[in-house]
Design an enzyme around this catalytic site. Sequence first.
Site, PDB file in Angstrom:
ATOM      1  N   ILE A  15       0.811  -1.211   0.000  1.00  0.00           N
ATOM      2  CA  ILE A  15       0.000   0.000   0.000  1.00  0.00           C
ATOM      3  C   ILE A  15       0.839   1.253   0.000  1.00  0.00           C
ATOM      4  O   ILE A  15       0.329   2.341  -0.128  1.00  0.00           O
ATOM      5  CB  ILE A  15      -1.001   0.050   1.187  1.00  0.00           C
ATOM      6  CG1 ILE A  15      -0.313  -0.288   2.490  1.00  0.00           C
ATOM      7  CG2 ILE A  15      -2.169  -0.855   0.939  1.00  0.00           C
ATOM      8  CD1 ILE A  15      -1.222  -0.230   3.684  1.00  0.00           C
ATOM      9  N   ALA A  19      10.105   6.769   1.485  1.00  0.00           N
ATOM     10  CA  ALA A  19      11.524   6.817   1.778  1.00  0.00           C
ATOM     11  C   ALA A  19      11.805   5.946   2.989  1.00  0.00           C
ATOM     12  O   ALA A  19      12.910   5.478   3.198  1.00  0.00           O
ATOM     13  CB  ALA A  19      11.926   8.244   2.068  1.00  0.00           C
ATOM     14  N   GLY A  21      10.676   2.999   3.738  1.00  0.00           N
ATOM     15  CA  GLY A  21      10.431   1.574   3.620  1.00  0.00           C
ATOM     16  C   GLY A  21       9.044   1.298   3.088  1.00  0.00           C
ATOM     17  O   GLY A  21       8.276   2.218   2.790  1.00  0.00           O
ATOM     18  N   THR A  22       8.753   0.033   3.000  1.00  0.00           N
ATOM     19  CA  THR A  22       7.541  -0.374   2.319  1.00  0.00           C
ATOM     20  C   THR A  22       6.465  -0.747   3.332  1.00  0.00           C
ATOM     21  O   THR A  22       6.756  -1.301   4.375  1.00  0.00           O
ATOM     22  CB  THR A  22       7.853  -1.590   1.434  1.00  0.00           C
ATOM     23  OG1 THR A  22       9.060  -1.297   0.724  1.00  0.00           O
ATOM     24  CG2 THR A  22       6.765  -1.849   0.453  1.00  0.00           C
ATOM     25  N   LYS A  38       4.676  -2.789   8.311  1.00  0.00           N
ATOM     26  CA  LYS A  38       5.707  -1.885   7.842  1.00  0.00           C
ATOM     27  C   LYS A  38       7.051  -2.573   7.952  1.00  0.00           C
ATOM     28  O   LYS A  38       7.440  -3.022   9.025  1.00  0.00           O
ATOM     29  CB  LYS A  38       5.672  -0.649   8.726  1.00  0.00           C
ATOM     30  CG  LYS A  38       6.670   0.343   8.327  1.00  0.00           C
ATOM     31  CD  LYS A  38       6.319   1.613   8.982  1.00  0.00           C
ATOM     32  CE  LYS A  38       7.098   2.717   8.371  1.00  0.00           C
ATOM     33  NZ  LYS A  38       6.584   3.980   8.781  1.00  0.00           N
ATOM     34  N   ASP A 139       8.267  14.536   9.957  1.00  0.00           N
ATOM     35  CA  ASP A 139       7.785  14.395   8.585  1.00  0.00           C
ATOM     36  C   ASP A 139       6.254  14.391   8.537  1.00  0.00           C
ATOM     37  O   ASP A 139       5.644  13.532   7.916  1.00  0.00           O
ATOM     38  CB  ASP A 139       8.352  13.102   7.981  1.00  0.00           C
ATOM     39  CG  ASP A 139       8.160  13.067   6.462  1.00  0.00           C
ATOM     40  OD1 ASP A 139       8.187  14.146   5.836  1.00  0.00           O
ATOM     41  OD2 ASP A 139       7.960  11.973   5.914  1.00  0.00           O
TER      42      ASP A 139
END
Lengths: 302, 385
Positions: A15, A19, A21-22, A38, A139
């Site tokens: 999904i 930056a 990670g996936t 994650k 962030d």
Amino acid sequence: MSFEKSHTYEALNRIGRGAYGTVYKAKDKKTGNDVALKRVCVPLSEDGIPMNTLREISLLRQLNTHDHPNIVRLLDVCHGQQMERELIMYLVFEHVEQDLSTYIERHSKGFSGVQIRSLSREILNGVDFLHSNRIVHRDLKPQNLLVTHDGHIKLADFGLAKTYDFEMKLTSVVVTLWYRAPEVLLGLTYATPVDIWSIGCIIVELYSLKPLFCGESDGDQLSKIFRVLGKPPESEWPEENISIKWNSFNVNSQISIDRICPNICETAYDLIMSMLTFNPKRRITALEALNHRFFLEEPINT
Amino acid sequence: MPGWYYDKKELRHSPSAQDGIDYKTEMRYRKEGARLIINTGSKMDLGYNTMATGVVYYHRFYMFHSFKQFPRYVTACCCLFLAGKVEETPKKCKDIIKTAKSLLTDQKFTTFGEDPKEEVMTLERILLQTIKFDLQVEHPYQYLLKYAKCLKGDKQKLQKMVQMAWTFVNDSLCTTLALQWEPEIIAVALMYLAGKLSKFEVVDWMGRNTKHCRWWDMFVEDVTMDLLEDICHQVLDLYSQSDAPIHPDSPPLHSNAKQQMPSLRPSNGQEKTLSPDRPPSVNAKGPPLSDVPQFPYQTFTGAPPPAAAYASVFPSSMAGPPGGPPPHLSGPPPHIAAPPPAVFSYVNHPPPFSTVVPPGAPPYFPANAPPPGQPPQHRPYYPPQ
């Protein structure tokens, strides 16, 4: 991808790939609930798993025990495949279907004043909670503010700043500059006020439905900021050694916030301006912001 | 996320038990590993929190793995290594191994294999996964200090009581108590025990209200006397256990610890609630007086328990509340790292567990107590090896 170590989760689809990670959507086989997995990759140092990572993960777990309504729940931590010099782990979070960015897209007619007030308050509530636990999000952006089906905010993607640093260097994914505070863009030391700046940008976006400052580089981002807020006087320019000079910016044709969002009320304008203050030391804090007039006055639909 | 508390049945069905290790042996392995963590940590000047955290990781680890599969001393080093990092007192892996090696026999060290550091480092990942990255652990120490600040009574006795309770908390790490009860409850129980042994009477406490029958009602709920006594017994049992293979010079062991504590629980199997206003009856079936040892408590190192022994079993960093007892207890705070080992009053008053005697009543269970001031007959001191 393999999940040998996490038999209880069945990955459904990817999904997000940031930056940091996936992120995969997955199903918890035990409960049948959807979760967000994650994947975090941690480099192993000479002395094993770095202290930063240990510190951040244990803080994440600690935060979780408070059950804060505006913070995404961490459900589990698992191990991925064993690597030689890296530790792959999966943080399992509750899955929230949409983020603020899609939520804004779905409200092309705009939000009411009451909605904006409530969304803003919830964002600030979550951030105030992080700040009081000495966590700087670093962030904040609409993509990692999750919105539950009943319209409540949950902050995600916090607390692993130092762990992520490693992965940041490895990925070429561009990190958005749009919500970055001037002190970050200038490469100065920064702290909790950077999150307040981001919230200021996000609240404006709730009124105007589009990002406030869309810069393409650090310098471009700063000049876009100055175009709206004006260039700070030279006396305000940081004294620390920085490569970007005050006189390298020429600001002409200024546009003010109330022209960007004509539907803004006076108290909201005042709050936003105290969040978008150039000097981080003079920027309003999350707790002060929560006590701002904007949140105290009678709700007025605009 | 998993919970970290187990009932006694679960503790007896541990992975090691399922792997054919009997309960007594498992408890010994747990104790030996915990002790290595404490001794290694003390030698390296690590704080009591770091050591206690390491020990809790160790106990948790073996609720998921068998001692047959993971040798205890390697795991102990790994737990201390990880705890050092989590508690912000990091030590190099190789230094921990080196220190542990100096405390172990060559034969015991063989479990570390050819590359001890690699062995420990590889285990770190398994350990982290096993404890699910749940790294923050609370210990009874902080609660002990917090509770002590609220108690009113004889200040000197209070100080002794805190010191003694602190020692019991240290020793409790060698039991599985941290897998059974929250640190608050362990603190209450061991303060209760220390209070009885040091004859500290809680006159009153700060924050008392009409609903509070006991001082701890203010801090913990639904704690029964049975529970407190069960916790105390688990710690006291340590002092009657055999460590013969390690300490062949230990004084003779005592066969039945329970019989030595008739005031806590009679050995006829009936569980009696001990309450200050209703002291339990003396256990008539107890051993003849001559058989009751003068000093029934041995520390698990084999050294007898009096103050001097406690101090050496747990070196200074573990030995007492940090910076001495809570400041208000002792007037000006002493600038010493650890308070000097207290000379516990119970040393002179066996049996060590005396109940609270109603004012004016004759001292309870006086038969075993020598006249006040009479030195104990036999009190050899065996330094821990």
